[in-house]
Design a protein around this motif. Structure first.
Motif, PDB file in Angstrom:
ATOM      1  N   PHE A  81       0.852  -1.185   0.000  1.00 55.39           N
ATOM      2  CA  PHE A  81       0.000   0.000   0.000  1.00 55.39           C
ATOM      3  C   PHE A  81       0.894   1.243   0.000  1.00 55.39           C
ATOM      4  CE2 PHE A  81      -2.417  -3.361   2.044  1.00 55.39           C
ATOM      5  CZ  PHE A  81      -3.663  -3.260   1.424  1.00 55.39           C
ATOM      6  N   PHE A  82       0.717   2.125  -0.982  1.00 58.28           N
ATOM      7  CA  PHE A  82       1.499   3.356  -1.068  1.00 58.28           C
ATOM      8  C   PHE A  82       0.823   4.409  -0.196  1.00 58.28           C
ATOM      9  CE2 PHE A  82       3.328   0.946  -4.280  1.00 58.28           C
ATOM     10  CZ  PHE A  82       4.398   1.603  -4.874  1.00 58.28           C
ATOM     11  N   LEU A  83       1.585   4.988   0.731  1.00 57.42           N
ATOM     12  CA  LEU A  83       1.051   5.973   1.659  1.00 57.42           C
ATOM     13  C   LEU A  83       2.053   7.095   1.849  1.00 57.42           C
ATOM     14  CD1 LEU A  83       1.489   4.654   5.224  1.00 57.42           C
ATOM     15  CD2 LEU A  83       1.690   3.093   3.336  1.00 57.42           C
ATOM     16  N   PRO A  84       1.642   8.191   2.485  1.00 60.11           N
ATOM     17  CA  PRO A  84       2.564   9.316   2.654  1.00 60.11           C
ATOM     18  C   PRO A  84       3.819   8.905   3.420  1.00 60.11           C
ATOM     19  CG  PRO A  84       0.328   9.980   3.201  1.00 60.11           C
ATOM     20  CD  PRO A  84       0.309   8.485   3.020  1.00 60.11           C
ATOM     21  N   PRO A  85       4.948   9.541   3.117  1.00 62.07           N
ATOM     22  CA  PRO A  85       6.200   9.224   3.826  1.00 62.07           C
ATOM     23  C   PRO A  85       6.049   9.439   5.334  1.00 62.07           C
ATOM     24  CG  PRO A  85       6.643  10.615   1.924  1.00 62.07           C
ATOM     25  CD  PRO A  85       5.157  10.565   2.087  1.00 62.07           C
ATOM     26  N   ASP A  86       6.602   8.509   6.097  1.00 63.06           N
ATOM     27  CA  ASP A  86       6.579   8.586   7.556  1.00 63.06           C
ATOM     28  C   ASP A  86       7.973   8.231   8.056  1.00 63.06           C
ATOM     29  OD1 ASP A  86       6.180   8.462  10.283  1.00 63.06           O
ATOM     30  OD2 ASP A  86       4.765   6.796  10.216  1.00 63.06           O
ATOM     31  N   PRO A  87       8.808   9.230   8.253  1.00 61.33           N
ATOM     32  CA  PRO A  87      10.195   8.953   8.657  1.00 61.33           C
ATOM     33  C   PRO A  87      10.299   8.262  10.017  1.00 61.33           C
ATOM     34  CG  PRO A  87       9.770  11.329   8.600  1.00 61.33           C
ATOM     35  CD  PRO A  87       8.547  10.643   8.104  1.00 61.33           C
ATOM     36  N   SER A  88       9.242   8.331  10.829  1.00 63.07           N
ATOM     37  CA  SER A  88       9.299   7.678  12.144  1.00 63.07           C
ATOM     38  C   SER A  88       9.196   6.168  12.021  1.00 63.07           C
ATOM     39  CB  SER A  88       8.169   8.193  13.041  1.00 63.07           C
ATOM     40  OG  SER A  88       6.908   7.703  12.592  1.00 63.07           O
ATOM     41  N   GLY A  89       8.709   5.691  10.847  1.00 61.04           N
ATOM     42  CA  GLY A  89       8.566   4.239  10.662  1.00 61.04           C
ATOM     43  C   GLY A  89       7.594   3.645  11.659  1.00 61.04           C
ATOM     44  N   GLY A  90       6.493   4.338  11.897  1.00 64.83           N
ATOM     45  CA  GLY A  90       5.550   3.974  12.942  1.00 64.83           C
ATOM     46  C   GLY A  90       4.732   2.716  12.715  1.00 64.83           C
ATOM     47  N   TRP A  91       4.924   2.005  11.643  1.00 61.55           N
ATOM     48  CA  TRP A  91       4.126   0.809  11.369  1.00 61.55           C
ATOM     49  C   TRP A  91       4.809  -0.403  11.994  1.00 61.55           C
ATOM     50  CZ3 TRP A  91      -0.603   1.048   9.118  1.00 61.55           C
ATOM     51  CH2 TRP A  91      -0.943   2.239   8.495  1.00 61.55           C
ATOM     52  N   VAL A  92       4.145  -1.004  12.974  1.00 62.20           N
ATOM     53  CA  VAL A  92       4.694  -2.166  13.665  1.00 62.20           C
ATOM     54  C   VAL A  92       3.610  -3.227  13.744  1.00 62.20           C
ATOM     55  CG1 VAL A  92       5.691  -3.006  15.819  1.00 62.20           C
ATOM     56  CG2 VAL A  92       6.199  -0.693  15.040  1.00 62.20           C
ATOM     57  N   GLY A  93       3.957  -4.460  13.444  1.00 65.35           N
ATOM     58  CA  GLY A  93       3.012  -5.561  13.544  1.00 65.35           C
ATOM     59  C   GLY A  93       3.574  -6.794  12.873  1.00 65.35           C
ATOM     60  N   ALA A  94       3.054  -7.932  13.266  1.00 65.63           N
ATOM     61  CA  ALA A  94       3.504  -9.202  12.694  1.00 65.63           C
ATOM     62  C   ALA A  94       3.265  -9.198  11.188  1.00 65.63           C
ATOM     63  CB  ALA A  94       2.756 -10.360  13.346  1.00 65.63           C
ATOM     64  N   GLY A  95       4.305  -9.456  10.441  1.00 71.07           N
ATOM     65  CA  GLY A  95       4.185  -9.572   8.993  1.00 71.07           C
ATOM     66  C   GLY A  95       4.201  -8.254   8.248  1.00 71.07           C
ATOM     67  N   LEU A  96       4.230  -7.120   8.950  1.00 75.93           N
ATOM     68  CA  LEU A  96       4.252  -5.820   8.279  1.00 75.93           C
ATOM     69  C   LEU A  96       5.688  -5.436   7.945  1.00 75.93           C
ATOM     70  CD1 LEU A  96       1.773  -3.652  10.413  1.00 75.93           C
ATOM     71  CD2 LEU A  96       1.275  -5.102   8.430  1.00 75.93           C
ATOM     72  N   ARG A  97       5.871  -4.874   6.764  1.00 79.95           N
ATOM     73  CA  ARG A  97       7.173  -4.338   6.351  1.00 79.95           C
ATOM     74  C   ARG A  97       6.939  -2.926   5.853  1.00 79.95           C
ATOM     75  NH1 ARG A  97       8.639  -9.428   2.582  1.00 79.95           N
ATOM     76  NH2 ARG A  97       8.746 -11.001   4.236  1.00 79.95           N
ATOM     77  N   HIS A  98       7.648  -1.978   6.450  1.00 77.57           N
ATOM     78  CA  HIS A  98       7.478  -0.580   6.087  1.00 77.57           C
ATOM     79  C   HIS A  98       8.698  -0.111   5.309  1.00 77.57           C
ATOM     80  CE1 HIS A  98       7.087   3.857   7.457  1.00 77.57           C
ATOM     81  NE2 HIS A  98       6.487   3.678   6.313  1.00 77.57           N
ATOM     82  N   ALA A  99       8.512   0.179   4.026  1.00 74.75           N
ATOM     83  CA  ALA A  99       9.593   0.689   3.180  1.00 74.75           C
ATOM     84  C   ALA A  99       9.520   2.206   3.191  1.00 74.75           C
ATOM     85  CB  ALA A  99       9.462   0.154   1.757  1.00 74.75           C
ATOM     86  N   THR A 100      10.542   2.839   3.761  1.00 69.65           N
ATOM     87  CA  THR A 100      10.617   4.289   3.822  1.00 69.65           C
ATOM     88  C   THR A 100      12.004   4.709   3.345  1.00 69.65           C
ATOM     89  OG1 THR A 100      10.134   6.215   5.204  1.00 69.65           O
ATOM     90  CG2 THR A 100      11.252   4.356   6.288  1.00 69.65           C
ATOM     91  N   ARG A 101      12.420   5.929   3.648  1.00 67.15           N
ATOM     92  CA  ARG A 101      13.696   6.457   3.149  1.00 67.15           C
ATOM     93  C   ARG A 101      14.805   5.424   3.328  1.00 67.15           C
ATOM     94  NH1 ARG A 101      15.160  10.961   1.120  1.00 67.15           N
ATOM     95  NH2 ARG A 101      13.344  12.139   1.785  1.00 67.15           N
ATOM     96  N   GLY A 102      15.558   5.213   2.249  1.00 70.03           N
ATOM     97  CA  GLY A 102      16.635   4.232   2.267  1.00 70.03           C
ATOM     98  C   GLY A 102      16.209   2.853   1.793  1.00 70.03           C
ATOM     99  N   SER A 103      14.921   2.675   1.540  1.00 72.49           N
ATOM    100  CA  SER A 103      14.393   1.393   1.034  1.00 72.49           C
ATOM    101  C   SER A 103      14.083   1.537  -0.448  1.00 72.49           C
ATOM    102  CB  SER A 103      13.100   1.015   1.769  1.00 72.49           C
ATOM    103  OG  SER A 103      13.313   0.905   3.145  1.00 72.49           O
ATOM    104  N   TRP A 104      14.224   0.432  -1.152  1.00 74.41           N
ATOM    105  CA  TRP A 104      13.940   0.416  -2.580  1.00 74.41           C
ATOM    106  C   TRP A 104      12.790  -0.536  -2.852  1.00 74.41           C
ATOM    107  CZ3 TRP A 104      16.435   3.702  -5.875  1.00 74.41           C
ATOM    108  CH2 TRP A 104      17.500   4.410  -5.325  1.00 74.41           C
ATOM    109  N   VAL A 105      11.922  -0.157  -3.781  1.00 67.28           N
ATOM    110  CA  VAL A 105      10.731  -0.931  -4.101  1.00 67.28           C
ATOM    111  C   VAL A 105      10.736  -1.259  -5.587  1.00 67.28           C
ATOM    112  CG1 VAL A 105       8.200  -0.926  -4.046  1.00 67.28           C
ATOM    113  CG2 VAL A 105       9.478   0.281  -2.257  1.00 67.28           C
ATOM    114  N   ALA A 106      10.556  -2.533  -5.924  1.00 68.56           N
ATOM    115  CA  ALA A 106      10.440  -2.953  -7.322  1.00 68.56           C
ATOM    116  C   ALA A 106       9.031  -2.623  -7.801  1.00 68.56           C
ATOM    117  CB  ALA A 106      10.705  -4.447  -7.448  1.00 68.56           C
ATOM    118  N   VAL A 107       8.958  -1.880  -8.918  1.00 72.37           N
ATOM    119  CA  VAL A 107       7.677  -1.363  -9.386  1.00 72.37           C
ATOM    120  C   VAL A 107       7.552  -1.569 -10.898  1.00 72.37           C
ATOM    121  CG1 VAL A 107       6.268   0.724  -9.538  1.00 72.37           C
ATOM    122  CG2 VAL A 107       7.728   0.385  -7.558  1.00 72.37           C
ATOM    123  N   PRO A 108       6.428  -2.153 -11.344  1.00 71.08           N
ATOM    124  CA  PRO A 108       6.175  -2.225 -12.782  1.00 71.08           C
ATOM    125  C   PRO A 108       5.539  -0.910 -13.242  1.00 71.08           C
ATOM    126  CG  PRO A 108       4.366  -3.251 -11.632  1.00 71.08           C
ATOM    127  CD  PRO A 108       5.359  -2.805 -10.574  1.00 71.08           C
TER     128      PRO A 108
END
Length: 164
Positions: A81-108
């Motif tokens: 799910f594409f959402l606004p940037p959140d530098p705090s990386g506030g998404w925590v939970g089993a199975g969740l992965r938060h790609a923010t600054r410094g992360s790369w995403v493969a996109v078609p």
């Protein structure tokens, strides 16, 4: 989507690339996938596929705005799910992965799938993203539904796909 929307979606996505022209060339002539850096224009919250598909279904309600860009990776079994940037990386939970600054995403590209990547909701070029609060509510509801289903079927896995 109209051609104008495709074009705007391509330009919007390619703007996240270090070299937008090279990104568009890769989509059209290369492998069809570009690596784009998260954290500047958008972040991506990646969740297990079953949870993500149910969450997206819950977001398609007349009372809610059209969901933001959503990508599925069938090989990895994940929905992003594409959402606004959140530098705090506030998404925590089993199975969740938060790609923010410094992360790369493969996109078609927004106009076709590539390998195992496909847009469930392609970007329309307006910059519309998922609302973090709305997404969180839908994720909680979907997770609850999957927990009930697992309990009813005697499943030995939690909704995120992890052992209990």
């Amino acid at each position: 989507m109209t051609n104008t929307m495709w074009t705007r979606g391509v330009e919007w996505l390619a703007a996240a690339a270090a070299d937008p022209r090279a990104c568009k060339w890769e989509w059209d002539h290369g492998e069809g996938i570009a690596l784009l850096e998260a954290g500047r224009f958008w972040d991506v919250l990646s969740v297990p596929e079953r949870l993500g598909l149910l969450t997206l279904d819950l977001l398609w309600q007349p009372a809610l705005p059209v969901p933001g860009p959503t990508l599925v990776d069938f090989t990895a079994g994940r929905v992003g799910f594409f959402l606004p940037p959140d530098p705090s990386g506030g998404w925590v939970g089993a199975g969740l992965r938060h790609a923010t600054r410094g992360s790369w995403v493969a996109v078609p590209p927004p106009y076709r799938p590539a390998r195992s990547l496909e847009w469930l909701v392609p970007p329309d070029g307006t910059g519309t993203l998922h609302s973090p609060g709305t997404l969180e509510d839908a994720l909680r509801q979907a997770n609850g539904t999957l927990a009930v289903l697992a309990a009813q079927t005697g499943g030995d896995r939690a909704p995120g796909g992890h052992e209990r």
